[in-house]
Design a protein around this motif. Structure first.
Motif, PDB file in Angstrom:
ATOM      1  N   ILE A 240     -24.419 -44.472   5.774  1.00 19.15           N
ATOM      2  CA  ILE A 240     -23.172 -45.248   5.692  1.00 19.15           C
ATOM      3  C   ILE A 240     -22.500 -44.999   4.331  1.00 19.15           C
ATOM      4  O   ILE A 240     -21.287 -44.790   4.253  1.00 19.15           O
ATOM      5  CB  ILE A 240     -23.456 -46.749   5.938  1.00 19.15           C
ATOM      6  CG1 ILE A 240     -23.825 -46.946   7.425  1.00 19.15           C
ATOM      7  CG2 ILE A 240     -22.261 -47.620   5.544  1.00 19.15           C
ATOM      8  CD1 ILE A 240     -24.356 -48.319   7.784  1.00 19.15           C
ATOM      9  N   ALA A 241     -23.298 -44.965   3.267  1.00 16.66           N
ATOM     10  CA  ALA A 241     -22.741 -44.702   1.921  1.00 16.66           C
ATOM     11  C   ALA A 241     -22.079 -43.323   1.900  1.00 16.66           C
ATOM     12  O   ALA A 241     -20.996 -43.143   1.308  1.00 16.66           O
ATOM     13  CB  ALA A 241     -23.851 -44.781   0.876  1.00 16.66           C
ATOM     14  N   ASP A 242     -22.682 -42.354   2.547  1.00 20.77           N
ATOM     15  CA  ASP A 242     -22.115 -40.998   2.573  1.00 20.77           C
ATOM     16  C   ASP A 242     -20.790 -40.989   3.338  1.00 20.77           C
ATOM     17  O   ASP A 242     -19.792 -40.410   2.870  1.00 20.77           O
ATOM     18  CB  ASP A 242     -23.123 -40.037   3.220  1.00 20.77           C
ATOM     19  CG  ASP A 242     -22.753 -38.574   2.987  1.00 20.77           C
ATOM     20  OD1 ASP A 242     -22.059 -38.292   1.982  1.00 20.77           O
ATOM     21  OD2 ASP A 242     -23.152 -37.718   3.800  1.00 20.77           O
ATOM     22  N   PHE A 243     -20.760 -41.624   4.510  1.00 20.36           N
ATOM     23  CA  PHE A 243     -19.508 -41.667   5.283  1.00 20.36           C
ATOM     24  C   PHE A 243     -18.421 -42.421   4.493  1.00 20.36           C
ATOM     25  O   PHE A 243     -17.268 -42.028   4.491  1.00 20.36           O
ATOM     26  CB  PHE A 243     -19.735 -42.325   6.651  1.00 20.36           C
ATOM     27  CG  PHE A 243     -20.552 -41.460   7.593  1.00 20.36           C
ATOM     28  CD1 PHE A 243     -20.220 -40.126   7.792  1.00 20.36           C
ATOM     29  CD2 PHE A 243     -21.648 -41.966   8.268  1.00 20.36           C
ATOM     30  CE1 PHE A 243     -20.965 -39.309   8.643  1.00 20.36           C
ATOM     31  CE2 PHE A 243     -22.407 -41.161   9.118  1.00 20.36           C
ATOM     32  CZ  PHE A 243     -22.057 -39.830   9.302  1.00 20.36           C
ATOM     33  N   GLU A 244     -18.821 -43.479   3.801  1.00 21.43           N
ATOM     34  CA  GLU A 244     -17.859 -44.277   3.034  1.00 21.43           C
ATOM     35  C   GLU A 244     -17.180 -43.428   1.958  1.00 21.43           C
ATOM     36  O   GLU A 244     -15.955 -43.381   1.861  1.00 21.43           O
ATOM     37  CB  GLU A 244     -18.587 -45.463   2.395  1.00 21.43           C
ATOM     38  CG  GLU A 244     -17.659 -46.406   1.646  1.00 21.43           C
ATOM     39  CD  GLU A 244     -18.362 -47.695   1.237  1.00 21.43           C
ATOM     40  OE1 GLU A 244     -19.617 -47.726   1.181  1.00 21.43           O
ATOM     41  OE2 GLU A 244     -17.667 -48.675   0.991  1.00 21.43           O
ATOM     42  N   GLN A 245     -17.992 -42.680   1.178  1.00 21.01           N
ATOM     43  CA  GLN A 245     -17.384 -41.888   0.091  1.00 21.01           C
ATOM     44  C   GLN A 245     -16.592 -40.707   0.661  1.00 21.01           C
ATOM     45  O   GLN A 245     -15.556 -40.342   0.112  1.00 21.01           O
ATOM     46  CB  GLN A 245     -18.429 -41.484  -0.964  1.00 21.01           C
ATOM     47  CG  GLN A 245     -19.561 -40.561  -0.533  1.00 21.01           C
ATOM     48  CD  GLN A 245     -19.129 -39.111  -0.402  1.00 21.01           C
ATOM     49  OE1 GLN A 245     -18.189 -38.679  -1.078  1.00 21.01           O
ATOM     50  NE2 GLN A 245     -19.797 -38.362   0.467  1.00 21.01           N
ATOM     51  N   ALA A 246     -17.031 -40.135   1.796  1.00 22.82           N
ATOM     52  CA  ALA A 246     -16.269 -39.017   2.368  1.00 22.82           C
ATOM     53  C   ALA A 246     -14.924 -39.500   2.902  1.00 22.82           C
ATOM     54  O   ALA A 246     -13.902 -38.816   2.762  1.00 22.82           O
ATOM     55  CB  ALA A 246     -17.075 -38.355   3.484  1.00 22.82           C
ATOM     56  N   LEU A 247     -14.884 -40.717   3.461  1.00 21.59           N
ATOM     57  CA  LEU A 247     -13.617 -41.254   3.978  1.00 21.59           C
ATOM     58  C   LEU A 247     -12.639 -41.579   2.852  1.00 21.59           C
ATOM     59  O   LEU A 247     -11.426 -41.571   3.056  1.00 21.59           O
ATOM     60  CB  LEU A 247     -13.878 -42.502   4.852  1.00 21.59           C
ATOM     61  CG  LEU A 247     -14.367 -42.202   6.276  1.00 21.59           C
ATOM     62  CD1 LEU A 247     -14.948 -43.441   6.954  1.00 21.59           C
ATOM     63  CD2 LEU A 247     -13.235 -41.613   7.132  1.00 21.59           C
ATOM     64  N   GLU A 248     -13.179 -41.828   1.660  1.00 18.37           N
ATOM     65  CA  GLU A 248     -12.289 -42.082   0.512  1.00 18.37           C
ATOM     66  C   GLU A 248     -11.437 -40.843   0.195  1.00 18.37           C
ATOM     67  O   GLU A 248     -10.362 -40.943  -0.372  1.00 18.37           O
ATOM     68  CB  GLU A 248     -13.107 -42.469  -0.727  1.00 18.37           C
ATOM     69  CG  GLU A 248     -13.429 -43.952  -0.749  1.00 18.37           C
ATOM     70  CD  GLU A 248     -14.530 -44.283  -1.749  1.00 18.37           C
ATOM     71  OE1 GLU A 248     -14.770 -43.507  -2.694  1.00 18.37           O
ATOM     72  OE2 GLU A 248     -15.154 -45.354  -1.564  1.00 18.37           O
ATOM     73  N   HIS A 249     -11.916 -39.643   0.559  1.00 23.86           N
ATOM     74  CA  HIS A 249     -11.188 -38.418   0.290  1.00 23.86           C
ATOM     75  C   HIS A 249     -10.147 -38.097   1.369  1.00 23.86           C
ATOM     76  O   HIS A 249      -9.433 -37.107   1.265  1.00 23.86           O
ATOM     77  CB  HIS A 249     -12.145 -37.228   0.168  1.00 23.86           C
ATOM     78  CG  HIS A 249     -13.025 -37.310  -1.049  1.00 23.86           C
ATOM     79  ND1 HIS A 249     -14.206 -38.002  -1.084  1.00 23.86           N
ATOM     80  CD2 HIS A 249     -12.851 -36.790  -2.292  1.00 23.86           C
ATOM     81  CE1 HIS A 249     -14.736 -37.896  -2.275  1.00 23.86           C
ATOM     82  NE2 HIS A 249     -13.944 -37.166  -3.049  1.00 23.86           N
TER      83      HIS A 249
END
Ligand SMILES: Cc1ncc(COP(=O)(O)O)c(C=O)c1O
Length: 436
Positions: free
Chosen positions: A426-435
Motif C-alpha cells: 500500500i505504501a508503494d502504491f501510495e507514493q507511486a500515485l503521488e507522481h
C-alpha cells in the motif's frame, strides 16, 4: 545358485495402498499434495520423488510392452498403464497429473510444456475441418489468435460472445454456430471459455453456458474453460458444468515466476483424444518442471490465500484514492448480474485485478515507472507483485476497435498482487500515485 543371476541383497517391497480417507472423511487437497501418487518405497525410500531424467523405460516383459503400446496408440482407452517413453509419460508428470486432478475434482489430467501447448493441443484434438468453435471474449490474446488465425487455415470457423452474456445471448450465438456448421458440413466442436476474462475480470456464467449447450448441442460438444486467473483455489468450473478445465500452470500453480507449464483436467473420456494427440506431437511437461510444480503444489493454498488477503487490503485502499477512477476487482463488483455469477461460481476474489487511473497512458506510465516493490512485468500469480499496461503490452496486437469493445482502455493498469506485506505494498502504491 546359477552364476548368471545376481541375487539382490535387499528384496524389493510392494508399494503401500494410499490413504485418501480417514474414518470415512476424504482428505483435503492441501493434505494430499504432500504425498498423493507417490510411494517412497518405489524410489529407494526417497521422501520426495527423484527427477526421472530418462528418455525411455525398460519393460518387465515383451507382453507388458505390447500392453503398454495398446494404451499409447489408443487401441485401449485410458493411456498406457506403465511407463514407456518420455514423450508419452514419466513418473514426475504422472504424479503431477494425479495431484492436479485432485484440486478440480477431475478424473484425469494432462500436463504440458506451457499453457498455450495445453490450449492448442486441446483445440486441435477436437476440431476438424468445417467445424465451428464457440468462445467467450476476451480470451488470452494468443488463444484468440490461435482460433482466429491458425485454426482458420484448416477450415475451422469461430463465433464468440462477450464474457458477461445472458442465457438468451448465449442461445443466440450457439444457434448461429449451429447454422454455420450446417452450412459448411461440420459440427460445433467445442465451447471454449475463459473466466474471468483478462484483463477486465468479466465473469462467464458457466451454468448458463452448460444449460444452453445441453439444449442446443447435447452433451457431446465439450465445454472447456481457462481457469488460470482463479484456479485451483477460487473457482472449480467442473462443479458448474464445464467438462474440461485448462490452466497456464506458469501462473498461480507454479507461483514463483520461475517455470512455464500448462494442464487440462476432466473426465477420462475427454482427456483420451488429447492424450493421444500429445503422444503424437509431444508437448508434455518436462520432468524437471513437473518436479518443481510438485513442490509448488504443496504451498499453492497458502500462497493463494495470502495473495487474496493482500489484494483485498490493497483494493480497499485504492478504491478510495482520488486518482483512481474505479477498480476491476472481483471483491468489489458493481453489476448485479456479475455479482450473481460471482456468488454462484467463485470461492474468492483472487489477487489479479485492474485499476483504472484517472487520465490515460501518460498517467498510467508515471504510476508504473514509480513503483518500487511491484515489478513492471506481464504474467501473474507469482509470489511477487507485478504491474503492467495491457493496452500497450499484452493486448497491443488486439485491434483498437476490439480493445475498446472489450473495455481495455488506455487508463487500465493490471496488477497481480503477491505475498509481500500488504502495508508495504500500500505504501508503494501510495507514493507511486503521488507522481501521477
Ligand atoms: C489466462 C491465460 N491463459 C493462458 C495463458 C498462456 O499460458 P503460458 O504462458 O503458460 O503458455 C496465459 C498467459 O499469460 C493466460 O494469462
Amino acid at each position: 545358485m546359477s552364476d548368471s543371476i545376481i541375487d539382490p541383497t535387499t528384496p524389493r517391497k510392494a508399494p503401500k495402498p494410499e490413504v485418501t480417507k480417514i474414518q470415512g472423511r476424504p482428505l483435503k487437497p492441501s493434505t494430499l499434495m504432500m504425498g498423493h501418487g507417490y510411494d517412497p518405497v518405489l524410489s529407494e525410500g526417497s521422501l520426495k520423488p527423484p527427477i526421472f531424467l530418462t528418455s525411455t523405460f525398460a519393460f518387465e516383459s515383451a507382453a507388458a510392452g505390447k500392453r503398454h503400446f495398446e494404451g499409447i496408440t489408443g487401441k485401449r482407452p485410458g493411456g498406457a498403464d506403465g511407463l514407456v517413453y518420455s514423450r508419452f509419460n514419466g513418473p514426475n508428470q504422472e504424479i503431477l497429473e494425479d495431484r492436479l486432478g485432485i484440486w478440480d475434482g477431475a478424473e484425469d489430467a494432462l500436463s504440458f510444456s506451457s499453457g498455450m501447448t495445453a490450449i492448442t493441443v486441446l483445440m486441435l484434438a477436437y476440431a476438424s475441418q468445417n467445424d465451428v468453435i464457440v468462445h467467450s471474449g476476451p480470451l488470452y490474446a494468443a488463444s484468440e489468435g490461435f482460433v482466429a488465425k491458425v485454426l482458420a487455415k484448416f477450415g475451422v470457423q469461430y463465433v464468440d460472445f462477450p464474457a458477461g452474456a445472458t442465457r438468451e445471448q448465449i442461445d443466440a450465438v450457439l444457434g448461429k454456430a449451429k447454422a454455420m456448421a450446417a452450412e459448411s458440413g461440420g459440427k460445433v466442436c467445442m465451447v471454449y471459455l475463459e473466466s474471468p476474462g483478462n484483463p477486465t475480470n468479466a465473469l462467464v456464467d458457466i451454468e448458463a453456458v452448460r444449460d444452453a449447450r445441453d439444449a442446443a448441442l447435447g452433451p457431446d460438444c465439450p465445454i472447456a474453460i481457462d481457469n488460470t486467473f482463479l484456479g485451483p483455489l477460487w473457482q472449480r468450473p467442473l462443479d458448474q458444468g464445464a467438462d474440461i478445465v485448462v490452466y497456464s500452470l506458469t501462473k498461480y500453480v507454479g507461483g514463483h515466476s520461475d517455470l512455464v507449464a500448462g494442464s487440462i483436467a476432466g473426465a477420462r473420456k475427454w482427456m483420451d483424444p488429447v492424450r493421444s494427440l500429445r503422444n503424437t506431437m509431444g508437448g508434455i511437461c518436462d520432468p524437471n518442471t513437473a518436479w518443481m510444480l510438485l513442490r509448488s503444489l504443496e504451498t499453492v493454498e497458502l500462497r493463494m490465500q495470502r495473495a487474496g488477503e493482500n489484494a483485498a487490503k490493497v483494493c480497499e485502499y485504492l478504491s478510495k484514492h482520488p486518482k483512481v477512477e474505479r477498480l476491476g476487482y472481483l471483491g468489489m463488483i458493481d453489476d448485479a448480474r456479475q455479482q450473481d455469477i460471482y456468488d454462484r461460481h467463485c470461492l474468492g476474489a483472487g489477487s489479479t485485478f485492474s485499476v483504472f487511473i484517472k487520465g490515460g497512458e501518460a498517467e498510467c506510465f508515471r504510476f508504473l515507472d514509480n513503483l518500487t516493490i511491484a515489478k513492471l512485468a506481464v504474467s501473474l500469480g507469482g509470489t511477487e507483485t507485478l504491474a503492467s499496461h495491457p493496452a500497450s503490452m499484452t493486448h497491443l496486437s488486439v485491434a483498437e476497435g476490439r480493445r475498446a469493445e472489450l473495455g481495455i482502455s488506455d487508463n487500465l493498469v493490471r496488477i497481480s498482487v503477491g505475498i509481500e506485506d500488504a502495508d508495504d505494498l500500500i505504501a508503494d502504491f501510495e507514493q507511486a500515485l503521488e507522481h501521477v
